[in-house]
Scaffold this motif. Structure first.
Motif, PDB file in Angstrom:
ATOM      1  N   GLU A 108       0.806  -1.221   0.000  1.00  0.00           N
ATOM      2  CA  GLU A 108       0.000   0.000   0.000  1.00  0.00           C
ATOM      3  C   GLU A 108       0.840   1.272   0.000  1.00  0.00           C
ATOM      4  N   LYS A 109       1.906   1.296   0.771  1.00  0.00           N
ATOM      5  CA  LYS A 109       2.667   2.537   0.945  1.00  0.00           C
ATOM      6  C   LYS A 109       3.811   2.708  -0.044  1.00  0.00           C
ATOM      7  N   VAL A 110       4.278   1.611  -0.619  1.00  0.00           N
ATOM      8  CA  VAL A 110       5.440   1.715  -1.503  1.00  0.00           C
ATOM      9  C   VAL A 110       5.101   1.249  -2.922  1.00  0.00           C
ATOM     10  N   LEU A 111       4.731  -0.017  -3.057  1.00  0.00           N
ATOM     11  CA  LEU A 111       4.559  -0.610  -4.384  1.00  0.00           C
ATOM     12  C   LEU A 111       3.445   0.060  -5.185  1.00  0.00           C
ATOM     13  N   PHE A 112       2.234   0.060  -4.650  1.00  0.00           N
ATOM     14  CA  PHE A 112       1.101   0.635  -5.390  1.00  0.00           C
ATOM     15  C   PHE A 112       1.267   2.139  -5.566  1.00  0.00           C
ATOM     16  N   GLN A 113       1.849   2.795  -4.577  1.00  0.00           N
ATOM     17  CA  GLN A 113       2.087   4.237  -4.671  1.00  0.00           C
ATOM     18  C   GLN A 113       3.039   4.536  -5.832  1.00  0.00           C
ATOM     19  N   SER A 114       4.087   3.740  -5.955  1.00  0.00           N
ATOM     20  CA  SER A 114       5.052   3.912  -7.036  1.00  0.00           C
ATOM     21  C   SER A 114       4.396   3.649  -8.394  1.00  0.00           C
ATOM     22  N   TRP A 115       3.631   2.577  -8.467  1.00  0.00           N
ATOM     23  CA  TRP A 115       2.939   2.264  -9.718  1.00  0.00           C
ATOM     24  C   TRP A 115       1.974   3.375 -10.100  1.00  0.00           C
ATOM     25  N   GLN A 116       1.245   3.907  -9.128  1.00  0.00           N
ATOM     26  CA  GLN A 116       0.277   4.963  -9.408  1.00  0.00           C
ATOM     27  C   GLN A 116       0.977   6.229  -9.888  1.00  0.00           C
ATOM     28  N   THR A 117       2.100   6.558  -9.290  1.00  0.00           N
ATOM     29  CA  THR A 117       2.847   7.739  -9.717  1.00  0.00           C
ATOM     30  C   THR A 117       3.284   7.597 -11.169  1.00  0.00           C
ATOM     31  N   ARG A 118       3.802   6.420 -11.514  1.00  0.00           N
ATOM     32  CA  ARG A 118       4.221   6.201 -12.908  1.00  0.00           C
ATOM     33  C   ARG A 118       3.024   6.233 -13.848  1.00  0.00           C
ATOM     34  N   SER A 119       1.899   5.666 -13.424  1.00  0.00           N
ATOM     35  CA  SER A 119       0.686   5.708 -14.251  1.00  0.00           C
ATOM     36  C   SER A 119       0.223   7.141 -14.471  1.00  0.00           C
ATOM     37  N   ASP A 120       0.259   7.953 -13.411  1.00  0.00           N
ATOM     38  CA  ASP A 120      -0.147   9.352 -13.538  1.00  0.00           C
ATOM     39  C   ASP A 120       0.733  10.093 -14.538  1.00  0.00           C
ATOM     40  N   VAL A 121       2.035   9.865 -14.454  1.00  0.00           N
ATOM     41  CA  VAL A 121       2.968  10.519 -15.377  1.00  0.00           C
ATOM     42  C   VAL A 121       2.694  10.070 -16.812  1.00  0.00           C
ATOM     43  N   LEU A 122       2.541   8.774 -17.018  1.00  0.00           N
ATOM     44  CA  LEU A 122       2.282   8.271 -18.376  1.00  0.00           C
ATOM     45  C   LEU A 122       0.946   8.775 -18.909  1.00  0.00           C
ATOM     46  N   ASN A 123      -0.089   8.823 -18.074  1.00  0.00           N
ATOM     47  CA  ASN A 123      -1.397   9.323 -18.516  1.00  0.00           C
ATOM     48  C   ASN A 123      -1.330  10.809 -18.867  1.00  0.00           C
ATOM     49  N   TYR A 124      -0.636  11.583 -18.048  1.00  0.00           N
ATOM     50  CA  TYR A 124      -0.503  13.007 -18.331  1.00  0.00           C
ATOM     51  C   TYR A 124       0.238  13.215 -19.661  1.00  0.00           C
ATOM     52  N   CYS A 125       1.344  12.525 -19.823  1.00  0.00           N
ATOM     53  CA  CYS A 125       2.135  12.688 -21.044  1.00  0.00           C
ATOM     54  C   CYS A 125       1.398  12.162 -22.271  1.00  0.00           C
ATOM     55  N   ALA A 126       0.559  11.151 -22.102  1.00  0.00           N
ATOM     56  CA  ALA A 126      -0.254  10.678 -23.224  1.00  0.00           C
ATOM     57  C   ALA A 126      -1.234  11.764 -23.645  1.00  0.00           C
ATOM     58  N   GLY A 127      -1.783  12.504 -22.682  1.00  0.00           N
ATOM     59  CA  GLY A 127      -2.659  13.627 -23.002  1.00  0.00           C
ATOM     60  C   GLY A 127      -1.910  14.737 -23.718  1.00  0.00           C
ATOM     61  N   VAL A 128      -0.675  14.979 -23.310  1.00  0.00           N
ATOM     62  CA  VAL A 128       0.153  15.996 -23.974  1.00  0.00           C
ATOM     63  C   VAL A 128       0.438  15.571 -25.410  1.00  0.00           C
ATOM     64  N   ALA A 129       0.625  14.277 -25.630  1.00  0.00           N
ATOM     65  CA  ALA A 129       0.933  13.777 -26.978  1.00  0.00           C
ATOM     66  C   ALA A 129      -0.244  13.943 -27.927  1.00  0.00           C
ATOM     67  N   LEU A 130      -1.439  14.103 -27.380  1.00  0.00           N
ATOM     68  CA  LEU A 130      -2.628  14.286 -28.221  1.00  0.00           C
ATOM     69  C   LEU A 130      -2.896  15.754 -28.551  1.00  0.00           C
ATOM     70  N   ASP A 131      -2.023  16.640 -28.110  1.00  0.00           N
ATOM     71  CA  ASP A 131      -2.203  18.085 -28.286  1.00  0.00           C
ATOM     72  C   ASP A 131      -2.275  18.447 -29.767  1.00  0.00           C
ATOM     73  N   PRO A 132      -3.396  19.002 -30.226  1.00  0.00           N
ATOM     74  CA  PRO A 132      -3.515  19.367 -31.641  1.00  0.00           C
ATOM     75  C   PRO A 132      -2.767  20.651 -31.994  1.00  0.00           C
ATOM     76  N   THR A 133      -2.318  21.393 -31.021  1.00  0.00           N
ATOM     77  CA  THR A 133      -1.621  22.652 -31.290  1.00  0.00           C
ATOM     78  C   THR A 133      -0.116  22.455 -31.253  1.00  0.00           C
ATOM     79  N   ASP A 134       0.349  21.396 -31.862  1.00  0.00           N
ATOM     80  CA  ASP A 134       1.776  21.086 -31.884  1.00  0.00           C
ATOM     81  C   ASP A 134       2.508  22.148 -32.698  1.00  0.00           C
TER      82      ASP A 134
END
Length: 191
Positions: free
Chosen positions: A79-105
């Motif tokens: 709960e405090k280490v493993l899932f937290q680390s996975w969630q942080t990486r997921s958040d970063v990847l999801n955010y960057c995936a949204g940036v990659a969809l930016d139509p104003t490139d």
């Protein structure tokens, strides 16, 4: 016990800096997932059983059986280490995936200008046989999208491997990592 990686400041510049993005993911994986055996071994309290003098009576040719890990320690680690680390990486990847969809490139206009210029170019391949080749530049959003797609594949492989070792030592057999992570997410939403 290892600590999960701190979440970086999420900005488009962070995502487009592929070196920084890869370094964050690599460091986070190295801290938790790549050293999962050491992290799990750190949860074992060897002095709890006391010293057994007969353990030194003969040479142990076969590996000693793995000590079971206390279920409370396992749960806290997950709960405090493993899932937290996975969630942080997921958040970063999801955010960057949204940036990659930016139509104003901003590179889009530059690439369109280069394409128009290349169409107008007259090439005499007898003088320069390589001048007829056109190597279109990949947009940085396309490059980022490819990177995110690859990193998500790597995440899936690493998480499956890590979860296999965690279930082996902690006894969560029969539950997949996706399901365990989703349960953790649901339990932390109310906090």
């Amino acid at each position: 016990m290892s600590q999960p990686s701190n979440k970086p400041t999420l900005t488009p510049q962070f995502c487009f800096n592929e070196t920084a993005l890869r370094d964050f993911l690599r460091l986070s994986r190295a801290t938790i997932d790549d050293s999962i055996i050491q992290n799990l071994n750190a949860l074992v309290t060897p002095a709890r059983d006391g010293f057994d003098p007969s353990s030194t009576a003969e040479r142990q040719v076969q590996p000693a059986r793995r000590r079971p890990i206390d279920s409370a320690a396992c749960q806290a680690f997950k709960e405090k280490v493993l899932f937290q680390s996975w969630q942080t990486r997921s958040d970063v990847l999801n955010y960057c995936a949204g940036v990659a969809l930016d139509p104003t490139d901003p590179d889009l206009i530059l690439r369109e200008a280069e394409t128009a210029k290349d169409r107008e170019r007259v090439v005499d391949e007898r003088l320069d046989p390589y001048s007829g080749r056109f190597f279109p530049r990949e947009a940085r959003t396309e490059s980022l999208a490819n990177l995110i797609r690859n990193e998500r594949g790597v995440e899936g492989i690493i998480r499956a491997r890590t979860w296999g070792l965690v279930t082996e030592r902690c006894g969560d057999v029969g539950i997949r990592w996706e399901e365990a992570l989703n349960r953790w997410r649901e339990s932390t939403e109310g906090r």
